[in-house]
Design an enzyme around this catalytic site. Sequence first.
Site, PDB file in Angstrom:
ATOM      1  N   CYS A 188      77.567   9.891  27.501  1.00  0.00           N
ATOM      2  CA  CYS A 188      76.361  10.078  27.871  1.00  0.00           C
ATOM      3  C   CYS A 188      75.565  10.917  26.786  1.00  0.00           C
ATOM      4  O   CYS A 188      74.418  10.938  26.655  1.00  0.00           O
ATOM      5  CB  CYS A 188      76.108  10.993  29.173  1.00  0.00           C
ATOM      6  SG  CYS A 188      77.307  12.084  29.381  1.00  0.00           S
ATOM      7  N   GLU A 230      71.830  13.417  35.829  1.00  0.00           N
ATOM      8  CA  GLU A 230      72.233  13.427  34.760  1.00  0.00           C
ATOM      9  C   GLU A 230      72.224  11.954  34.222  1.00  0.00           C
ATOM     10  O   GLU A 230      72.999  11.123  34.505  1.00  0.00           O
ATOM     11  CB  GLU A 230      73.475  13.937  34.315  1.00  0.00           C
ATOM     12  CG  GLU A 230      73.980  14.540  33.070  1.00  0.00           C
ATOM     13  CD  GLU A 230      74.876  13.759  32.454  1.00  0.00           C
ATOM     14  OE1 GLU A 230      74.508  12.593  31.464  1.00  0.00           O
ATOM     15  OE2 GLU A 230      75.980  13.815  32.631  1.00  0.00           O
TER      16      GLU A 230
END
Length: 676
Positions: A297, A258
């Site tokens: 993120c 990720e």
Amino acid sequence: MSIQQVSSFASGQWIAPGAGARNIASAITGEVIATAGNDALDVQAMLDYGRNVGGPSLRAMTFHDRARMLKALAGHLNQHKQALYEASFDTGATQSDHMIDVDGGIGTMFVFASKGRREMPDAQVYLDGDVEQLSRNGTFLGQHICTPLQGVAVHINAFNFPVWGMLEKLAPTLLAGVPAIVKPATNSCYVTELAVRLMLDSGILPAGALQLVSGGLGDMLDHLGMMDVVSFTGSANTALKLRSNPVILENSVRFVAEQDSLNASILGPDAIPGTPEFDLFVKEVSREMTTKAGQKCTAVRRIIAPNGQVEAVIEALSARLAKTTIGDPRLETTRMGALVSMGQKHDVLEKAAIIGTEATRVYGDPDSFTVDGADADKGAFVPPMLFHCADPDNAQRVHDTEAFGPVSTVMGYRDVDHAVELANKGQGSLVASVITHDAEVARQVAMGAGAYHGRLYFNNRDSMGESTGHGSPLPHMVHGGPGRAGGGEELGGVRGVMHYMQRTAIQGSPDILSAIGQQWVPGGTEIEGPAHPFTRKFGELSIGETLYSPSRTVTLEDIETFANFTGDTFYAHMDDAAAKRNPFFPGRVAHGYLLLSFAAGLFVEPNEGPVLANTGLDNLRFMQPVSAGDSIKVRLTVKKKTPRNEEYGEVRWHVTLTNQADEKVAEYELLTMNAF
Ligand code: NDP
């Protein structure tokens, strides 16, 4: 001020920092507050300890045992969260940021604990999908099963969420039955170390289930094998470097990544100023820019608005951002704290300058902004910065440069297809949001942008009261994204657990499949019990125990009574000529629900006993019509047993109704709660 020694927890021992340790500075004052890392850490011993001590203990437990363990861990952390909040201020985060990190992480663990008990069996094998019919007579069947990997999960986490980042990976890993070695980012590892200490001190985890590397990971990845997994969150560069490790490639070590993501938020064409959607958009975007000082993120990096609304969006966002008080996160008045380190500050300013080559800065000046209660030069403070890109079609850097701070770029679109095109220019992201009250716009974006995004978040006046926010990954939903976002998937309920398990196709006879899956498979041995199964307690019932009922003839009078009693006078039950014109029926037929009621009458044991309640019915199929004069009988088999608490458990019964020719007329699964 004493410098905190952030330890690792390796092979059952706390190891203090040693040679190769790195200093960690406070994000607020720039002073060194801690040190972490030790080159002498025996990484091979840690892997062996996880594989040989933690793994076997975890695998001996059922999914429900592990879910209860997660619940206890989450409860324990919840009791000590104040200490975690206190430790987190030096990362630059505010109290509301801590709640996202600490409470969000604990909440994620609670959800996995709950899903483990509701959606996974009280067994060591997880069944994936239905039994596959591989032979004409059903003597050879197929079933996919999942069993825990027999290695270690190495979790490499980013600095921005020292608690959530760990727990969102740890919960599915432990639920799967796999031990973890957690390596937090060094900049904020003192918070993670505290959370790990709390979990280990609770005594809830078996030995070897959780180890911690504070500081560098050494050459641990060079010692991984096919049974291990790496789950990584961080920059695309590091992800590429780590996933191309020859040992990882050679051993096909699973690598879940990720990484950087240029997330977009689209203002729908209908959401003009004055609509609830316009205000909602401005609120969500400014929140995404400033929460965790933009170090998320999932933060909105690109703001995509109709050409005609660009000016209004810039104006409204600037006004809102102007209310963001920047300062020492310990102050109650502070709305946005600092970035995690001076290194990150330099990085963000550098990336903002790159964005500035294609866009104009319309709000926020890094050389002139106010910081409350701290020194703007010594701490890693930056102001929110809003850019406007006038030509997003020909721009490149606004679509590929992630300034990991409170930095976002507004760009205009002509129509929905153009908005989708711009959103997709991020080349794969974790999340895109669309604020619209027009369901057709939502459909168009889902079709055009779905493949480029791990999550699509739609919000409007109907959902805004309960919506969870563009930037919040939820344990129930997939978190991860294609392309630049790393190509990984985390969370997503049981889907997230599967990264730590191997799916295996099992082929064999019904009895073999029943034994492996710990649930009865049609065609498997039917056991005749010593008494009516409804008189037997949960613990006395055996898988496969079967009741065969006597038969009952269905009459026209039964059908008419049922029709008149319930009001279900559908023509297929009442009008022979009309029923005959219908290709499904030979003439008037019995109601399916009448057959179910007769089935209950055929298998019931009326006296008070261990069956406490009938809680539902799954997978009902009516397979053949039943006409007046036909007779039906029932077979009731214990398929699966799941304890629910100390007093009772759920019994899943496989029920088959057949006619006088032994043809199946209906099949379903009946659920009852039975006392122990
Ligand atoms: P990194 O990719 O450098 O670090 C992420 C994690 O990887 C940290 O735990 C780090 O440990 C570890 N790591 C780094 N190198 C190695 C290695 N050779 N072997 C093993 N582990 C390693 O990201 P940063 O945290 O430094 O952030 C840099 C940028 O990455 C940000 O500015 C942002 O753009 C992006 N980022 C994106 C995130 C996202 O989720 N989209 C999250 C965080 C960052 P250590 O700290 O000890 O170096």
